[in-house]
Scaffold this motif. Structure first.
Motif, PDB file in Angstrom:
ATOM      1  N   SER A 540       0.951  -1.358   0.117  1.00  0.00           N
ATOM      2  CA  SER A 540      -0.039   0.066   0.068  1.00  0.00           C
ATOM      3  C   SER A 540       0.755   1.432   0.159  1.00  0.00           C
ATOM      4  CB  SER A 540      -0.937  -0.192   1.014  1.00  0.00           C
ATOM      5  OG  SER A 540      -0.169  -0.240   2.529  1.00  0.00           O
ATOM      6  N   LEU A 541       0.260   2.354  -0.607  1.00  0.00           N
ATOM      7  CA  LEU A 541       0.974   3.718  -0.790  1.00  0.00           C
ATOM      8  C   LEU A 541       0.623   4.292   0.517  1.00  0.00           C
ATOM      9  CD1 LEU A 541       2.483   5.615  -2.468  1.00  0.00           C
ATOM     10  CD2 LEU A 541       0.422   6.264  -3.429  1.00  0.00           C
ATOM     11  N   ASN A 542       1.433   4.051   1.523  1.00  0.00           N
ATOM     12  CA  ASN A 542       1.529   4.717   2.849  1.00  0.00           C
ATOM     13  C   ASN A 542       2.930   4.228   3.611  1.00  0.00           C
ATOM     14  OD1 ASN A 542       0.666   1.910   3.185  1.00  0.00           O
ATOM     15  ND2 ASN A 542      -0.849   2.487   4.813  1.00  0.00           N
ATOM     16  N   ALA A 543       2.914   5.131   4.720  1.00  0.00           N
ATOM     17  CA  ALA A 543       4.113   4.357   5.625  1.00  0.00           C
ATOM     18  C   ALA A 543       3.284   3.892   6.928  1.00  0.00           C
ATOM     19  CB  ALA A 543       4.743   5.526   6.345  1.00  0.00           C
ATOM     20  N   LYS A 544       3.716   3.246   7.686  1.00  0.00           N
ATOM     21  CA  LYS A 544       3.529   2.514   9.070  1.00  0.00           C
ATOM     22  C   LYS A 544       2.389   3.599   9.611  1.00  0.00           C
ATOM     23  CE  LYS A 544       4.543   0.012  13.373  1.00  0.00           C
ATOM     24  NZ  LYS A 544       3.492  -0.941  13.330  1.00  0.00           N
ATOM     25  N   GLY A 545       1.453   3.034  10.041  1.00  0.00           N
ATOM     26  CA  GLY A 545       0.689   4.094  11.025  1.00  0.00           C
ATOM     27  C   GLY A 545      -0.071   4.963  10.317  1.00  0.00           C
ATOM     28  N   GLN A 546      -0.135   5.202   8.981  1.00  0.00           N
ATOM     29  CA  GLN A 546      -0.749   6.073   7.987  1.00  0.00           C
ATOM     30  C   GLN A 546      -1.797   5.376   7.094  1.00  0.00           C
ATOM     31  OE1 GLN A 546      -0.091   9.641   8.658  1.00  0.00           O
ATOM     32  NE2 GLN A 546       1.062   8.840  10.223  1.00  0.00           N
ATOM     33  N   PRO A 547      -2.720   6.166   6.854  1.00  0.00           N
ATOM     34  CA  PRO A 547      -3.805   5.462   5.935  1.00  0.00           C
ATOM     35  C   PRO A 547      -3.322   5.568   4.356  1.00  0.00           C
ATOM     36  CG  PRO A 547      -4.621   7.603   6.377  1.00  0.00           C
ATOM     37  CD  PRO A 547      -3.293   7.382   7.453  1.00  0.00           C
ATOM     38  N   LEU A 548      -3.827   4.726   3.548  1.00  0.00           N
ATOM     39  CA  LEU A 548      -3.734   5.044   2.158  1.00  0.00           C
ATOM     40  C   LEU A 548      -3.653   6.424   1.646  1.00  0.00           C
ATOM     41  CD1 LEU A 548      -3.085   2.479   0.173  1.00  0.00           C
ATOM     42  CD2 LEU A 548      -5.483   2.908  -0.395  1.00  0.00           C
ATOM     43  N   CYS A 549      -2.959   6.894   0.862  1.00  0.00           N
ATOM     44  CA  CYS A 549      -2.636   8.230   0.348  1.00  0.00           C
ATOM     45  C   CYS A 549      -4.011   8.322  -0.573  1.00  0.00           C
ATOM     46  CB  CYS A 549      -1.646   8.529  -0.414  1.00  0.00           C
ATOM     47  SG  CYS A 549       0.024   8.438   0.755  1.00  0.00           S
ATOM     48  N   GLY A 550      -4.942   9.406   0.055  1.00  0.00           N
ATOM     49  CA  GLY A 550      -6.214   9.534  -0.765  1.00  0.00           C
ATOM     50  C   GLY A 550      -6.241  10.833  -1.399  1.00  0.00           C
TER      51      GLY A 550
END
Length: 578
Positions: A540-550
């Motif tokens: 997924s396009l995100n870093a740990k602890g962050q949601p998917l980049c929307g």
């Protein structure tokens, strides 16, 4: 960057088509779904607009994007459907072994929940004065969405959750020939919750409950389940159609109050690992025992559901169904011919399920559209920060795919932002980070420099439908492998693909077709023709602890923090000036 509610200043109708808004709010991962007659407009999680993972707020940004995309205002909405029915809190039951004090606490908590949710629904009525506002039972919302998305004419439906009102697990019979579509045939109360058990294990091991259960699932592959097998088996059992919990080991949950494991559990197993502490073998072994027990329980309940309903097709949903290893274990049931898990089995999916359950034309909506995970918002070039510098544009799809394949073989990590973002927890190619599974050291790069997460966590492989059998065993039962919902065995040809093969020999594979994923499909084909493996890593396009980049803003924040070589955004290639 995303519009809020559009206002028309007057009550406006959109022909005779009913407009139904489904909402999941005030529980983890708020979301919204919109139906316009027999047209499914989309579903979106609020976290992907505001950048706070598992946010519990009213999904204003998601609703605003949905109404904007449908060219309507909030005044056009005929019905708002919330994924909780307050009336069900009046039907609380108690385990026969409970003390009087626990019974009193539970009854008080349920009365408070009734008033709290009644007040919330009344507030929604004030927000939408021209709409009717109703609450749908939580498990009905889970079951309705999953069954209609499956495309089955008839099946058993199993919902396994942490809690929904006063129910934690349920079985339904789904039939498109029936007027009510789904019928409830079995319930297990909130005090005997498989989801609560696994969330408690997650918390005990130092991760966020109801969020980081996937980390425990990954850690389990490194442990020996035999060390704590009997203790965990005694802790939670499925006997004679009833889930039973040993309260000498796990404190009863009283709604929001979660005390977790008892002192007796700590004596037998271990003390709680605090976040950030070293991971010891005892933690691996506990994770292994808990994961094995979860797989056994899910399989036992699914087998029970098939026999109870007389079906050989199964729909599995609820937050527990996000555990792809347990889903894979269910496929070994002898009475099973076909299994389906929707794109959003967790609570975000109940927004769509609520809308479908209250919509008079739900059966007229194509199951292909309901099952489609690509129903989020679009990132437009004009919204991008000027830190994203255009490098290539105007390439054909095949040319771009060939270039992508070449970059990946060179060891680059490429971000893909394509069309509408995904609904549900998995990045399936529209908001993904892609790398080559055959490049040495790429897993370490992804975990340390890009995702910034635990080193033991594996990545999912993505492969073309035509070459799937080269690396992976074909499941005995019919299933959809396009949404990463099942962990399946790999064969010996994957020995060189360290990045996607976990210690347990399983992979959470994504199979792509040319029709649905043209960029990935052609890039995989180009990789094969160039002598590569034809297997990529998709995460997924995100870093740990962050949601998917929307949103473009979240994409910018990710790019500033992570080492990603290039961004393919709607068919054009961008570099990033950090």
């Amino acid at each position: 960057m995303c519009s809020q509610f559009l206002t028309s200043g007057s009550v406006k109708r959109v022909g005779d088509a009913p407009v139904t808004l489904g909402v999941s709010a005030w529980i983890p991962n708020s979301s919204a779904s919109l139906l316009l007659g027999d047209q499914y407009i989309g579903s979106m999680e609020e976290e992907r607009f505001i950048g706070i993972k598992k946010v519990r707020t009213w999904p204003s940004r998601a609703i605003g994007e949905l109404t904007r995309s449908a060219s309507i205002s909030s005044n056009d909405i005929d019905k708002v459907v919330v994924n909780i029915d307050p009336k069900l809190f009046a039907t609380v039951s108690h385990d026969e072994s409970y003390s009087q004090s626990i019974i009193e606490q539970r009854e008080t908590a349920c009365r408070e929940a009734f008033h709290r949710w009644t007040s919330r629904i009344n507030a929604v009525k004030e927000k939408y004065p021209y709409a009717s506002v109703v609450g749908i039972p939580h498990h009905e919302a889970h079951a309705m969405y999953a069954f209609l998305a499956s495309g089955y004419d008839q099946s058993a439906i199993v919902v396994l959750d942490s809690v929904g009102e006063v129910t934690a697990s349920s079985v339904w019979l789904g039939s498109r020939a029936e007027r009510n579509v789904i019928r409830n045939v079995w319930n297990s109360p909130d005090y005997s919750s498989i989801g609560y058990f696994y969330a408690s294990i997650t918390d005990h091991l130092g991760w966020m409950p109801n969020d980081e259960e996937g980390t425990v699932m990954a850690l389990a592959a490194l442990g020996d389940p035999s060390r704590f097998r009997e203790t965990i088996k005694r802790l939670i059992r499925f006997v004679d159609g009833s889930i039973r919990v040993d309260y000498a080991l796990l404190h009863p949950r009283v709604r929001r109050q979660r005390k977790g494991f008892t002192s007796r559990f700590h004596e037998i197993v271990s003390q709680r690992r605090m976040p950030g502490e070293n991971i010891e073998q005892v933690h691996c072994d506990l994770a292994a025992a808990a994961q094995q027990r979860l797989e056994e329980l899910v399989s036992e309940i699914c087998e029970f559901a098939l026999k109870m309903t007389g079906q050989r097709k199964l729909v599995l949903t609820g937050g527990v169904a996000e555990n792809c290893v347990a889903n894979g274990a269910v496929m070994s049931l002898s009475d099973l011919d076909s299994i389906y898990v929707p794109a959003a089995p967790g609570d975000s999916g109940t927004a769509l399920g609520s809308a479908l359950a209250a919509h008079p034309q739900a059966l007229d909506i194509s199951y292909h559209s309901i099952a489609d995970p690509f129903v989020g918002a679009v990132v437009k070039r004009a919204q991008l920060s000027n830190q994203f510098r255009l490098k290539w544009a105007g390439l054909s799809a095949v040319e771009l795919a060939g270039q992508l394949s070449e970059w990946l073989r060179a060891g680059e990590v490429i971000a893909i932002v394509e069309g509408r973002f995904e609904f549900g927890p998995r990045a399936l190619g529209n908001r993904s980070l892609i790398a080559s599974a055959g490049v040495p050291g790429i897993v370490e790069v992804l975990n340390s420099s890009v995702k910034k997460r635990e080193s033991f966590r594996p990545f999912a492989p993505v492969v073309r439908l035509e070459t799937f059998n080269k690396y992976f065993d074909t499941p005995r039962v019919d299933c959809d492998l396009s949404m990463m919902n099942f962990a399946i065995p790999a064969n010996r040809n994957t020995l060189g693909l360290r990045g996607v093969l976990h210690a347990n020999g399983l992979v959470r594979v994504q199979v792509v077709s040319e029709e649905k994923h043209p960029l990935l499909w052609h890039a995989l084909l180009a990789d094969e023709r160039a002598g590569g493996t034809g297997v990529f890593i998709n995460t997924s396009l995100n870093a740990k602890g962050q949601p998917l980049c929307g949103t473009p803003q979240l994409l910018l924040e990710f790019a500033n923090k992570s080492k990603v070589d290039k961004f393919i955004i709607n068919g054009s290639v961008y570099g990033f000036l950090g």
